[in-house]
Each structure stands twice: as C-alpha cells, then as structure tokens.
Design a protein around this motif. Structure first.
Motif, PDB file in Angstrom:
ATOM      1  N   SER A  95      46.565  52.948  44.472  1.00  0.00           N
ATOM      2  CA  SER A  95      45.999  53.006  43.125  1.00  0.00           C
ATOM      3  C   SER A  95      45.269  51.688  42.834  1.00  0.00           C
ATOM      4  N   THR A  96      44.299  51.740  41.904  1.00  0.00           N
ATOM      5  CA  THR A  96      43.674  50.499  41.419  1.00  0.00           C
ATOM      6  C   THR A  96      44.423  50.103  40.152  1.00  0.00           C
ATOM      7  N   ILE A  97      45.156  48.981  40.210  1.00  0.00           N
ATOM      8  CA  ILE A  97      46.016  48.612  39.067  1.00  0.00           C
ATOM      9  C   ILE A  97      45.894  47.116  38.773  1.00  0.00           C
ATOM     10  N   ASP A  98      46.498  46.702  37.663  1.00  0.00           N
ATOM     11  CA  ASP A  98      46.447  45.293  37.260  1.00  0.00           C
ATOM     12  C   ASP A  98      47.254  44.425  38.226  1.00  0.00           C
ATOM     13  N   MET A  99      46.824  43.175  38.341  1.00  0.00           N
ATOM     14  CA  MET A  99      47.451  42.241  39.286  1.00  0.00           C
ATOM     15  C   MET A  99      48.938  42.052  38.993  1.00  0.00           C
ATOM     16  N   ASP A 100      49.289  41.974  37.697  1.00  0.00           N
ATOM     17  CA  ASP A 100      50.689  41.705  37.345  1.00  0.00           C
ATOM     18  C   ASP A 100      51.597  42.828  37.832  1.00  0.00           C
ATOM     19  N   SER A 101      51.164  44.081  37.619  1.00  0.00           N
ATOM     20  CA  SER A 101      51.980  45.216  38.093  1.00  0.00           C
ATOM     21  C   SER A 101      52.061  45.212  39.612  1.00  0.00           C
ATOM     22  N   ALA A 102      50.919  44.946  40.278  1.00  0.00           N
ATOM     23  CA  ALA A 102      50.917  44.942  41.753  1.00  0.00           C
ATOM     24  C   ALA A 102      51.919  43.909  42.270  1.00  0.00           C
ATOM     25  N   ALA A 170      40.685  41.634  45.712  1.00  0.00           N
ATOM     26  CA  ALA A 170      39.409  41.864  46.400  1.00  0.00           C
ATOM     27  C   ALA A 170      38.619  42.963  45.688  1.00  0.00           C
ATOM     28  N   LYS A 171      39.327  44.014  45.305  1.00  0.00           N
ATOM     29  CA  LYS A 171      38.640  45.158  44.666  1.00  0.00           C
ATOM     30  C   LYS A 171      38.006  44.746  43.332  1.00  0.00           C
ATOM     31  N   ILE A 172      38.762  44.048  42.485  1.00  0.00           N
ATOM     32  CA  ILE A 172      38.207  43.738  41.153  1.00  0.00           C
ATOM     33  C   ILE A 172      37.142  42.643  41.222  1.00  0.00           C
ATOM     34  N   CYS A 173      37.288  41.698  42.164  1.00  0.00           N
ATOM     35  CA  CYS A 173      36.237  40.672  42.302  1.00  0.00           C
ATOM     36  C   CYS A 173      34.941  41.320  42.788  1.00  0.00           C
ATOM     37  N   ASN A 174      35.046  42.218  43.787  1.00  0.00           N
ATOM     38  CA  ASN A 174      33.846  42.891  44.297  1.00  0.00           C
ATOM     39  C   ASN A 174      33.176  43.709  43.188  1.00  0.00           C
ATOM     40  N   ASN A 175      33.979  44.459  42.429  1.00  0.00           N
ATOM     41  CA  ASN A 175      33.362  45.341  41.433  1.00  0.00           C
ATOM     42  C   ASN A 175      32.801  44.563  40.243  1.00  0.00           C
ATOM     43  N   MET A 176      33.418  43.423  39.911  1.00  0.00           N
ATOM     44  CA  MET A 176      32.830  42.586  38.858  1.00  0.00           C
ATOM     45  C   MET A 176      31.457  42.068  39.319  1.00  0.00           C
ATOM     46  N   LEU A 177      31.389  41.622  40.568  1.00  0.00           N
ATOM     47  CA  LEU A 177      30.107  41.155  41.127  1.00  0.00           C
ATOM     48  C   LEU A 177      29.074  42.277  41.114  1.00  0.00           C
ATOM     49  N   LEU A 178      29.516  43.476  41.485  1.00  0.00           N
ATOM     50  CA  LEU A 178      28.620  44.639  41.524  1.00  0.00           C
ATOM     51  C   LEU A 178      28.067  44.952  40.127  1.00  0.00           C
ATOM     52  N   ALA A 179      28.941  44.930  39.114  1.00  0.00           N
ATOM     53  CA  ALA A 179      28.507  45.245  37.742  1.00  0.00           C
ATOM     54  C   ALA A 179      27.478  44.224  37.276  1.00  0.00           C
ATOM     55  N   VAL A 180      27.753  42.948  37.538  1.00  0.00           N
ATOM     56  CA  VAL A 180      26.847  41.884  37.093  1.00  0.00           C
ATOM     57  C   VAL A 180      25.501  42.012  37.824  1.00  0.00           C
ATOM     58  N   ASP A 247      37.712  48.951  36.092  1.00  0.00           N
ATOM     59  CA  ASP A 247      37.829  47.820  37.018  1.00  0.00           C
ATOM     60  C   ASP A 247      37.423  46.504  36.341  1.00  0.00           C
ATOM     61  N   LEU A 248      36.399  46.567  35.474  1.00  0.00           N
ATOM     62  CA  LEU A 248      35.973  45.346  34.763  1.00  0.00           C
ATOM     63  C   LEU A 248      37.069  44.859  33.813  1.00  0.00           C
ATOM     64  N   LYS A 249      37.748  45.792  33.175  1.00  0.00           N
ATOM     65  CA  LYS A 249      38.843  45.389  32.268  1.00  0.00           C
ATOM     66  C   LYS A 249      39.989  44.762  33.065  1.00  0.00           C
ATOM     67  N   LEU A 250      40.271  45.322  34.249  1.00  0.00           N
ATOM     68  CA  LEU A 250      41.312  44.726  35.106  1.00  0.00           C
ATOM     69  C   LEU A 250      40.889  43.319  35.530  1.00  0.00           C
TER      70      LEU A 250
END
Ligand code: NAD
Length: 296
Positions: A95-102, A170-180, A247-250
């Motif tokens: 799943s794609t989840i928040d860092m704290d839960s992971a 890795a997932k959230i950093c990549n997708n933040m870069l992609l959105a920007v 993903d951006l909110k995460l």
C-alpha cells in the motif's frame, strides 16, 4: 511454490493476486468487500473469512490497502497479521501509506519476530494487470532477497531503496518531483501559447535542451508531440489527479514531521487540491494545464 495470504484485492490487489496465481503460487485472499473475492476465486484463489484465516498457513503475507489506518488495523489488531501469522512469515505491505504508519508497523513486526518490507508500487492498474509494476522496497536486505522472486511475478523492476520506510520515502519523493515538473511543463506551454510560440516548436526545442524532463517527453500535457500521452485522449486514463493528490499530501506530512522545506511541493498540493475540489479528481494529472489556462 509458496502459500501467500493476500489482504486487499481491490483495483491493484486483485490483478496482483491473479498474477501470483498465474505463476503457480497458492493464494488465500481476504477483503472486507466480500464481492471482490469472487474475481480472484475465479482465478483460483481460496477465499478466507478473515485476516486471521488468511494468514494461518501462509509463508508470505502481501497487503494492498487504501491508507495507513487500514494497514495498522490489519497488522496490529488482536485479530490481525502479527498476532496470527506463523513466526518467520515474510510480511510485505505494498500500500502507499504515511511514513509514520510504515515505520510503526515495521517496528511492531520486527519486535514480534517477522521480516517486514514496505514495498509501494508505481505503474497503476495497467501495470498491475500486465505484471510490470515497479516495487520500491524498504527493509532488511535478507527480507528483500526473500521477497524478490515473488515480487518479480507482479513487477518488472524491484528495487531496495534502504531500511524501514525507505520504499514509501522513495515513492513520495518521486511523485512530488513529478507533480512539480508537470506543473512547470504546463506553465511553459501556457506561456508559449500567450506568446504565440507553436507548441510543437517548444517541444522540439525544450525536449533536446535543459528543460527536458519525463513530464515533457513521455507525458506531454498538450496533444500532438507525444501521441501516447493522456493529453491526446482528453486527459482520460493515466494517473488520476486524486491519486497524485494523495501522494502529495503524504509527502507534505512527511516533510512537516521531518522538518524538510518543500515550498513547491506545498504549492503543487494546493493546485491539485483545487483541481480535485472542482470535480476533476478523475482526470489525468497532466490535465492541470486546463486549470492553468482558466478552462477548468
Ligand atoms: P482499492 O480501494 O481499490 O483497494 C483497496 C482494498 O482494500 C479494497 O478492496 C478494500 O475493501 C480493502 N480493505 C480495506 N480495509 C481492509 C481491511 N481491514 N481488511 C481487508 N481489506 C481491506 O485501492 P487500490 O487502487 O487497489 O490501491 C491500493 C493501494 O495502492 C493504495 O494505497 C494506493 O494509493 C496504491 N496505489 C494505487 C494505484 C492505482 O492506480 N490505483 C497506483 C499505485 C499505488
């Protein structure tokens, strides 16, 4: 062949479980939406009545759930995975989840003696069906080596990003870069339109200059230059704005708790929130060009 408990057989988990069955594994599936179990049962999965029932004889557990709260509940509650799986069972949460839960689930699993990997994916439903997902994994190298042959049945690129939580990072950093980069690409085309510069000419020049990026060359937000991009299909299909926003909110939550400064990530979150609030959460994220033109 391996006996695998698969928890959460929705849009992504369903086809992933079917690829494991195709590869000859034994799958025991569980989902709170019981109607979803029929499709995997037709492909050969055994239906489990609960998480406890699914994991009882499993050698590997894979989960594909909506968000951190579901993952915490499935792993940590008394009728959940940690309390009911056999010691040593390999646990993989895709799943794609928040860092704290992971990190919390990682720590609890390790404490209970289970190898655990966070292994979020990119590639979408199409990639899940075709077995071409990318898995970004976080955890011990020994867990990764055990997981790899199984993940290879559902994906074509399996990467160990680092320790606990590194897959989610890795997932959230990549997708933040992609959105920007997508918003920047859209702004360049909108400005070009106002300046009377032809879109194809901008593409030809920028795609071989320092403005080159994936958002331009693979996913061009104006129709024409890249015929396979969603812009040619009225922004249907592709990567939905609602999923990008999740993903951006995460990423913003992670930036806040880690003390990272991400002003463009914050702005991208605002812009995609606005697009979703206008009722366009189902549109591909490159469709934000329409909002920038004032046409949404
Ligand atoms: P989905 O909502 O279709 O599937 C999730 C499933 O989990 C549902 O069937 C739901 O009933 C089930 N579920 C919820 N709580 C449960 C519980 N306690 N026990 C058992 N089952 C439970 O979502 P999806 O599109 O398959 O996405 C799953 C994950 O993959 C999400 O974290 C998402 O962000 C991520 N992801 C999705 C895509 C995509 O294109 N859909 C792409 C990459 C990553």
């Amino acid at each position: 062949m391996t006996t695998i408990a698969f928890i959460g057989v929705g849009n992504m988990g369903g086809p992933m479980a079917r690829n494991l069955l195709k590869a000859g594994h034994t799958v025991r599936a569980f989902d709170v939406a019981a109607n979803l179990l029929h499709a995997v049962a037709d492909a050969g999965a055994a239906n489990a009545a609960s998480v406890k029932d699914a994991v009882a004889d499993a050698e590997v557990v894979i989960s594909m759930l909506p968000a951190g709260q579901h993952v915490r509940s499935v792993y940590l509650e008394t009728d959940g995975v940690l309390a009911n799986a056999k010691p040593g069972t390999l646990l993989i949460d895709s799943s794609t989840i928040d860092m704290d839960s992971a990190r919390a689930v990682h720590a609890a699993a390790e404490k209970a003696g289970f190898p655990f990997l966070d292994a979020p994916v990119s590639g979408g439903v199409g990639g899940a069906e075709a077995g071409t997902l990318t898995f970004m994994c976080g955890g011990a190298e020994s867990s990764f080596e055990r997981a790899k042959p199984i993940l290879e049945k559902m994906g074509k690129r399996i990467v160990l990003a680092g320790g606990a939580g590194a897959g989610q990072a890795a997932k959230i950093c990549n997708n933040m870069l992609l959105a920007v980069s997508m918003i920047g690409t859209c702004e360049a085309f909108v400005l070009a339109e106002k300046l009377g510069l032809d879109a194809q000419k901008l593409f030809d020049i920028a795609s071989t200059s320092s403005g080159q990026c994936w958002s331009l060359t693979t996913y061009c937000p104006v129709p024409g230059p890249v015929p396979t991009a969603p812009s040619n299909r009225d922004y249907a299909g592709g990567f939905a704005t609602a999923l990008m926003l999740k993903d951006l909110k995460l990423a913003q939550a992670a930036a806040q708790s880690a003390g990272a400064t991400t002003p463009l990530g914050a702005e991208a979150t605002q812009l995609y929130s606005l697009m979703a609030a206008k009722g366009h959460g189902g549109l591909d994220f490159s469709g934000i060009i329409r909002m920038l033109r004032g046409a949404l």
